[in-house]
Write an enzyme that holds these catalytic residues in place. Structure first.
Site, short mmCIF file in Angstrom:
data_model
loop_
_atom_site.label_atom_id
_atom_site.label_comp_id
_atom_site.label_asym_id
_atom_site.label_seq_id
_atom_site.Cartn_x
_atom_site.Cartn_y
_atom_site.Cartn_z
N GLU A 138 29.94 32.29 30.01
CA GLU A 138 30.96 32.19 29.12
C GLU A 138 32.25 31.47 29.51
O GLU A 138 32.97 30.81 28.84
CB GLU A 138 31.27 33.88 29.00
N ALA A 162 29.32 38.83 35.85
CA ALA A 162 30.21 39.98 36.26
C ALA A 162 29.86 40.46 37.46
O ALA A 162 28.78 40.34 37.79
CB ALA A 162 30.32 41.14 35.19
N GLU A 217 23.24 39.87 29.09
CA GLU A 217 23.81 41.08 29.16
C GLU A 217 23.00 42.02 28.51
O GLU A 217 22.98 43.21 28.70
CB GLU A 217 25.20 40.98 28.41
#
Length: 255
Positions: free
Chosen positions: A109, A61, A129
């Site tokens: 993912e 991200a 994460e």
């Protein structure tokens, strides 16, 4: 555009193109959903490749963008984030991830949304994460555990460690490891072969496997039985059986 869909020989390539690391910001997430839905609709797309280019698949991200979000903002955004990845996972056609370089966090993912994963020898995958005080939020806790088992998934998620391609192969996180220069070529060969197959039967096979993983075996068997019987109404089934009887196995042409 940060994400594109290019179609050649009935193979659609969903290409991430946000240098240098293909960070998955909100715009990329939304575009992924749009193109997954387009690939689902288009009859000229019979198989799909997920690709980030020669150097990196996706390094996760956009942390700077996420840092500016508070709880309220993420409550509003997290559903759209998951929906984008789910749209990729639910493309009712064979999907292969061509993984080069880093596939971390959201990148990992995204690869998990494919049916098959071909990784470069230099690829590194992981769900880091936890190192940010977070957990995977785009399906990682669910798809990873279903793919490699809960204890192995917990090891990767709890530690946030990266795994190299060979370990990823051992874990079942990827399905094939090849030289970096051959990743896209081999992914395209896999997709192109299936693009020539019976589209409805491939869709039935994918939906039967995926639906069965989400339910009990009796319900899964019902899904399988309904698809199996339904395919007897298709032209592809007629063509495949006729070819088998007249020419022998493996010679039917479905395009």
């Amino acid at each position: 555009m940060t994400v594109t869909l290019e179609v050649s020989d009935n193979v659609g390539t969903i290409r991430l193109d946000r240098p240098p690391m293909n960070a998955l910001d909100v715009a990329v997430q939304d575009r992924l959903r749009e193109l997954a839905e387009e690939a689902t609709r288009r009859e000229d797309v019979r198989a799909v490749i997920l690709y980030g280019g020669e150097k990196v698949f996706a390094a996760g991200a956009d942390i700077k963008e996420m840092q500016g979000m508070d709880h309220t903002a993420m409550v509003l955004r997290s559903k759209a984030l998951q929906d984008s990845f789910t749209a990729v996972a639910r493309i009712p056609k064979p999907v292969v991830a061509a993984v080069t370089g880093y596939a971390l966090g959201g990148g990992c993912e995204l690869a998990l949304c494919a049916d098959y994963r071909i990784a470069a020898e230099n690829a590194k995958l992981g769900q880091p994460e936890i190192l940010l005080g977070l957990i995977p939020g785009a399906g990682g806790t669910q798809r990873l555990a279903r793919l490699i088992g809960p204890s192995r998934a917990k090891d990767l998620i709890f530690t946030g460690r990266m795994v190299k391609a060979e370990e990823a192969l051992t874990l079942g996180l990827v399905d094939r490891v090849v030289p970096a220069a051959e990743v896209y070529e081999q992914a395209h060969a896999w997709a192109a072969k299936l693009a020539k197959g019976p589209a409805l039967a491939l869709r039935a096979a994918k939906e039967s496997v995926d639906a069965g993983l989400e339910t009990d075996i009796d319900t899964g068997l019902t899904v399988e039985r309904n698809w199996f019987a339904g395919l007897f109404a298709t032209e592809d089934r007629e063509r495949g059986m006729r070819s088998f009887v007249e020419e022998g196995p493996g010679k039917a042409k479905f395009l």
